[in-house]
Design an enzyme around this catalytic site. Structure first.
Site, mmCIF file in Angstrom:
data_model
loop_
_atom_site.group_PDB
_atom_site.id
_atom_site.type_symbol
_atom_site.label_atom_id
_atom_site.label_comp_id
_atom_site.label_asym_id
_atom_site.label_seq_id
_atom_site.Cartn_x
_atom_site.Cartn_y
_atom_site.Cartn_z
ATOM 1 N N CYS A 1 41.165 38.502 5.104
ATOM 2 C CA CYS A 1 42.036 38.100 3.998
ATOM 3 C C CYS A 1 43.153 39.132 3.783
ATOM 4 C CB CYS A 1 41.218 37.860 2.727
ATOM 5 S SG CYS A 1 42.128 36.926 1.469
ATOM 6 N N HIS B 1 37.784 33.981 4.671
ATOM 7 C CA HIS B 1 36.646 34.879 4.485
ATOM 8 C C HIS B 1 35.456 34.403 5.334
ATOM 9 C CE1 HIS B 1 38.057 37.249 0.976
ATOM 10 N NE2 HIS B 1 38.789 36.170 0.749
ATOM 11 N N GLU C 1 32.663 35.835 5.681
ATOM 12 C CA GLU C 1 31.427 36.132 4.944
ATOM 13 C C GLU C 1 31.135 35.079 3.873
ATOM 14 O OE1 GLU C 1 34.515 37.968 2.260
ATOM 15 O OE2 GLU C 1 34.274 37.504 4.398
#
Length: 205
Positions: A79, A184, A186
């Site tokens: 990001c 993202h 994650e």
């Protein structure tokens, strides 16, 4: 050992939790000395480009990051962390970036679409620097951003995403060891976790 850079603007917990879930060893880098011994580096980030670069310089991370990238070891920017890889950003004021991938960070233009771009969207993979084995070529991933990476060369484009206009969602340097994802991983469930696992298996080049 995967190092996660702490410069005061990243969601360290979500990245750390994802790596732990995958059974990967990681440590938070909160001083220059912590760069010693790491084999991989993740630069997460949420917030404004100028403040992020100011923090990186104040903490003495600028040169160690550049040295790490130049060594050929794998580096992943997430990001805002991806945007910091550029030559410069234009948010608030023109600001020098890390200069690891040629380009400029610019405000998104998506007529008829809400900015910031928040939510799930697909990626159109152009090539694979080693992050996408077992990942769907058009995987849906999670975005939160208002600015995008305007690359100077198409050679640095790994994937694009459509949101009113097409924007670059993954970049990589010529060597392929420095990669940035605008989304993202994650927070992107199974597909994102697979990317992080693949990143951990990348070798220095």
């Amino acid at each position: 050992m995967i190092g996660i850079l702490d410069y005061g603007m990243g969601n360290l917990k979500s990245v750390t939790n994802s790596l732990t879930f995958l059974g990967l060893e990681s440590s938070v880098i909160d001083s220059v000395e912590n760069f010693n011994g790491i084999t991989h580096l993740i630069i997460p980030g949420v917030g404004a480009f100028p403040k992020a670069m100011s923090s990186i310089k104040d903490k003495g991370y600028f040169d160690p990051i550049k040295t790490f990238a130049d060594s050929g070891k794998p580096l992943l920017g997430i990001c805002l962390g991806m945007q910091l890889l550029a030559d410069k950003g234009t948010e608030v004021a023109e600001t020098e970036g890390l200069g690891l991938i040629p380009g400029t960070i610019e405000l998104m233009k998506a007529e008829g679409y809400r900015i910031p771009h928040i939510g799930w969207n697909g990626i159109n993979l152009k090539r694979d620097p080693g992050l996408f084995e077992g990942v769907k070529k058009s995987a849906d991933v999670y975005f939160v951003h208002s600015y995008h990476f305007a690359t100077k060369s198409e050679e640095n484009i790994v994937a694009v995403t459509d949101y009113g206009n097409e924007f670059v969602s993954i970049v990589a340097n010529e060597k392929g060891n420095v990669i940035g994802t605008q989304f993202h991983p994650e927070k992107s469930q199974k597909q994102g976790l697979r990317m992080l696992d693949n990143f951990s298996r990348m070798k220095a080049c």
